[in-house]
Scaffold this active site. Structure first.
Site: not given
Length: 296
Positions: A205, A109
């Site tokens: 992952i 953001y």
């Protein structure tokens, strides 16, 4: 020394109907993952809905995973947020409860300049003694870690690895080319485990490991063993299931899938909501076709 090699699961966070973390189910998932061969557990990542956990919950989830794992596999704590001081608080908290390493996503953001990004990671790294895995996932953060920035960040002593989820194989190849052998690359996209490990990555992952932990371990182990024909077959066999767990925004489908296995109740915190009916049906179809036993 690498944090781990093989399959690391980005573990879902079980929740009760009222939204409270279900620690009993969390411990059961950890035990199941270890019994299925998972090589590392990542607590409080994107798939674990970390962005909706309060600070005390965030650390409590990490602590519960650490205690249940009991040193059998490394526990990596997701502690990256878009406020450096907040990330430091989570990172030092994770260190205190026994995490083995940290997974730090880029700021989202507000983003950052190159210098701001470097200082963000440097300040977090200086606050702990734990090894740090960078996390590059521009599709969520709108911020990529370019190869030259990876190289610069790796000059920070405890920045030792990257979870690469950019989807850009050319970029990943360049990181592999310019980084030293002791810097570890992990695949962050389930459909790119084979090409990333072929370029020198040492594991994944994984989101899909939440529902197919043994098979995901077998895929990464085949690649570590250099058995590329077997790895190709395993990777391609997973593709339809991988596509099904991204029918909607992660982790809605995969957490629903863990529910279909009978492991948890697939409850979410807003703004995430229950999976659509067509997502559930698609999951059932692909999970069954893959050989997973869907609970009745």
């Amino acid at each position: 020394m690498r944090i781990f090699e093989g399959s690391g699961v980005a573990l879902v966070t079980p929740m009760k109907a009222d939204g409270a973390v279900d620690y009993k189910k969390l411990e059961e998932l950890v035990e199941w993952q270890i019994s299925e061969g998972t090589d590392a557990i990542i607590a409080c990542g994107t798939t674990g809905e970390a962005s909706t956990l309060a600070n005390d919950e965030h650390i409590a989830v990490i602590e519960a995973v650490v205690k249940k794992a009991d040193g059998r596999v490394p526990v990596i704590a997701g502690t990256g947020v878009n406020d450096t001081q907040h990330a430091i608080e989570l990172s030092t908290g994770a260190e205190k409860v026994g995490a083995d390493a940290l997974l730090i996503v880029t700021p989202y953001y507000n983003k950052a300049s190159d210098e701001g990004l470097f200082l963000h990671y440097q300040k977090i790294a200086q606050s702990v003694k734990l090894p740090i895995i960078l996390y590059s996932v521009a599709s969520r953060t709108n911020m990529n870690i370019a190869p030259e920035m990876v190289k610069r960040l790796a000059e920070i002593p405890n920045v030792v690895a990257i979870k690469e989820a950019s989807g850009n194989i050319s970029q990943i190849a360049e990181i592999a080319r310019i980084m030293p052998e002791d810097f570890t690359i992990y695949s962050g996209n389930d459909d790119q485990v084979l090409p990333i490990m072929a370029l020198g990555g040492r594991g994944s992952i994984s989101t899909i490991a939440n529902i197919a932990p043994r098979q995901t371990h077998e895929l990464t182990q085949a690649l570590l063993d250099g058995d590329f024909p077997l790895a190709k077959d395993l990777q391609l066999a997973q593709l339809p299931l991988i596509h099904s767990i991204f029918f909607e925004v992660n982790p809605i489908p995969v957490k629903t899938g863990v529910g279909l296995l009978g492991k948890i109740e697939p409850n979410f915190r807003l703004p995430l909501s229950a999976a659509k009916a067509e997502t559930v049906e698609g999951l059932k179809k692909e999970m069954t076709a893959y050989g997973l036993e869907v609970a009745k």
